[in-house]
Design an enzyme around this catalytic site. Structure first.
Site, short mmCIF file in Angstrom:
data_model
loop_
_atom_site.label_atom_id
_atom_site.label_comp_id
_atom_site.label_asym_id
_atom_site.label_seq_id
_atom_site.Cartn_x
_atom_site.Cartn_y
_atom_site.Cartn_z
N SER A 124 0.83 -1.20 0.00
CA SER A 124 0.00 0.00 0.00
C SER A 124 0.87 1.25 0.00
CB SER A 124 -0.86 -0.03 1.28
OG SER A 124 -1.40 1.23 1.53
N TYR A 148 -1.63 -1.01 10.88
CA TYR A 148 -1.94 -1.59 9.56
C TYR A 148 -0.78 -1.34 8.60
CZ TYR A 148 -3.62 -1.70 4.78
OH TYR A 148 -3.72 -1.94 3.43
N LYS A 152 2.14 -3.96 6.57
CA LYS A 152 2.50 -3.97 5.14
C LYS A 152 4.01 -3.81 4.98
CE LYS A 152 -1.51 -4.58 3.43
NZ LYS A 152 -1.82 -5.86 2.82
N1 LIG Z 1 -8.79 -1.27 -0.53
C1 LIG Z 1 -7.76 -0.46 -0.36
O1 LIG Z 1 -7.93 0.77 -0.31
C2 LIG Z 1 -6.35 -1.01 -0.25
C3 LIG Z 1 -5.26 -0.13 -0.43
C4 LIG Z 1 -3.97 -0.65 -0.31
C5 LIG Z 1 -3.77 -2.00 -0.03
N2 LIG Z 1 -4.83 -2.81 0.15
C6 LIG Z 1 -4.61 -4.23 0.47
O2 LIG Z 1 -5.14 -5.05 -0.56
C7 LIG Z 1 -5.63 -6.27 -0.02
C8 LIG Z 1 -7.06 -6.46 -0.48
O3 LIG Z 1 -7.83 -5.35 -0.04
P1 LIG Z 1 -9.40 -5.26 -0.25
O4 LIG Z 1 -9.76 -3.84 -0.28
O5 LIG Z 1 -9.83 -6.16 -1.34
O6 LIG Z 1 -9.86 -5.85 1.16
P2 LIG Z 1 -11.06 -6.86 1.51
O7 LIG Z 1 -11.23 -6.83 2.98
O8 LIG Z 1 -12.25 -6.59 0.65
O9 LIG Z 1 -10.43 -8.27 1.05
C9 LIG Z 1 -9.53 -8.98 1.87
C10 LIG Z 1 -10.02 -10.43 1.91
O10 LIG Z 1 -9.12 -11.17 2.75
C11 LIG Z 1 -9.88 -12.05 3.55
N3 LIG Z 1 -9.08 -12.35 4.74
C12 LIG Z 1 -8.68 -11.50 5.72
N4 LIG Z 1 -7.96 -12.16 6.64
C13 LIG Z 1 -7.88 -13.46 6.22
C14 LIG Z 1 -7.29 -14.63 6.75
N5 LIG Z 1 -6.64 -14.61 7.92
N6 LIG Z 1 -7.41 -15.78 6.06
C15 LIG Z 1 -8.08 -15.83 4.89
N7 LIG Z 1 -8.69 -14.76 4.34
C16 LIG Z 1 -8.59 -13.58 5.01
C17 LIG Z 1 -11.19 -11.33 3.83
O11 LIG Z 1 -12.26 -12.20 4.12
C18 LIG Z 1 -11.41 -10.57 2.51
O12 LIG Z 1 -12.22 -11.32 1.62
C19 LIG Z 1 -5.45 -6.18 1.48
O13 LIG Z 1 -4.27 -6.85 1.84
C20 LIG Z 1 -5.33 -4.68 1.72
O14 LIG Z 1 -4.57 -4.40 2.87
C21 LIG Z 1 -6.13 -2.35 0.02
#
Ligand SMILES: NC(=O)c1ccc[n+]([C@@H]2O[C@H](COP(=O)([O-])OP(=O)(O)OC[C@H]3O[C@@H](n4cnc5c(N)ncnc54)[C@H](O)[C@@H]3O)[C@@H](O)[C@H]2O)c1
Length: 331
Positions: A124, A148, A152
């Site tokens: 991120s 958080y 990362k």
């Molecule tokens: N959405 C954003 O703005 C953003 C920005 C930068 C980075 N990210 C990163 O991208 C990734 C995806 O983000 P997103 O927005 O799709 O989030 P999201 O919460 O929609 O998706 C994450 C998924 O991971 C699953 N999950 C969480 N912990 C788990 C575990 N221990 N075992 C199995 N599954 C697990 C959740 O059920 C969920 O379906 C994340 O790692 C997030 O930190 C997101």
């Protein structure tokens, strides 16, 4: 090519699975559904005509990970699974470190023991902390302002150390800026539980009348209208960035790319663009700044374009329209 997608039923993961399937990859999803719903599988099937294999399991569960690797035998992993709410991470740091870091260690151990050494990791822009200038390139100093973000950054260090210990690994770290928008079908999108942390789901819920007014955190930043400026990228462009990364997993090493558009929009730019694209008024109040928020953050995305051919193509209008289309059809 077989890709195991952890967190594949989540917001970014589900859009990436659609793109992977559409582009001929064989996909299995591994997700514990802690922040997503099982019906995402039906939606992926409806859009693509293919239902991905699914493991409802936790990345903390080594036995289930091994079962998934034994059965599916992936060539590479895209690792989205993780918790992502900044405020919650401040309140529950141990849970965040355990889920995100221990979970990633378990995943990497399972990969190693099954000879699968190609991974694309969701990092991120938060790892740039408070950048002194913009646009932000991949060589900027790294720091974090909350647990958080620390998870990362620590995972980035773990991946780099892993490569140092074993040069067979091919590791791509993608630093996302601010994904918004939804699939054109209106079936997949960002559907956070409770009051949204991020701007666009908040705006769409105000548009729908679920929340009364948007809260804009500060209008005295050093930006063109005083509100915070961010690099918003359509989730479908972000998803395509993962396919571009997968296509370039041929040489071992650690590669790091920003995924953004290179353009910054303020909170009020987004509100106006949303109102214009969808012909809906978004009432808002200016409230205190949020601690830790920076005035301006946007990417220098040129390295990803040069090295993996990634370029965002969707407009801000596309992002606003698709986000509203999803909200109307789903909540
Ligand atoms: N959405 C954003 O703005 C953003 C920005 C930068 C980075 N990210 C990163 O991208 C990734 C995806 O983000 P997103 O927005 O799709 O989030 P999201 O919460 O929609 O998706 C994450 C998924 O991971 C699953 N999950 C969480 N912990 C788990 C575990 N221990 N075992 C199995 N599954 C697990 C959740 O059920 C969920 O379906 C994340 O790692 C997030 O930190 C997101």
């Amino acid at each position: 090519m077989k890709i195991l997608v952890t967190g594949g039923t989540g917001y970014i993961g589900s859009h990436t699975c659609v793109k992977l399937i559409e582009q001929g990859y064989d996909v299995a999803i591994y997700d514990n559904l802690s922040n997503s719903k099982i019906d995402v599988l039906d939606k992926i099937q409806f859009i693509t005509g293919t239902r991905p294999a699914f493991y409802e399991a936790d990345i903390l569960d080594k036995d289930m990970l091994c079962k998934a690797f034994d059965e599916f035998m992936p060539d590479a992993v895209i690792h989205f699974a993780g918790k992502k709410a900044v405020g919650e991470s401040v309140a529950l740091p141990l849970m965040y470190y355990h889920n995100n870091i221990t979970g990633t260690l378990m995943l990497l151990e399972a990969m190693k023991s099954h000879g699968c050494k190609k991974i694309v990791f969701s990092s991120s822009a938060t790892v740039y902390g408070t950048p002194k200038t913009v646009p932000i390139n991949e060589d900027f100093p790294l720091s974090t302002t909350n647990p958080y973000g620390s998870t990362k950054l620590m995972i980035e260090y773990i991946l780099k150390d892993l490569y140092v210990s074993d040069n067979d690994w091919t590791i791509t770290i993608l630093r996302y800026f601010n994904p918004i928008g939804a699939h054109d079908s209106g079936l997949l999108g960002d559907n956070p539980n409770g009051i949204p942390n991020n701007l666009m789901p908040y705006v769409t819920r105000v548009a729908k009348g679920v929340l009364p007014r948007l809260r804009v955190f500060g209008n005295d930043y050093d930006t063109h209208d005083g509100t915070g400026v961010r690099d918003y990228i359509h989730v479908l462009d972000l998803a395509q960035g993962h396919i571009d990364a997968i296509k370039h997993l041929d040489k071992s090493g650690v590669q790091i790319y920003n995924l953004g558009t290179g353009t910054g929009y303020s909170v009020l730019d987004i509100v106006k663009a949303f109102e214009k694209a969808n012909d809906i008024k978004i009432p808002y109040d200016i409230v205190e700044r949020r601690p830790g928020d920076v005035a301006t953050s946007y990417a220098d995305p040129s390295k990803a374009e040069r090295c993996i051919g990634f370029k965002a193509t969707h407009t801000l209008e596309d992002m606003c329209r698709s986000a509203w289309n999803f909200e109307r059809k789903n909540q």
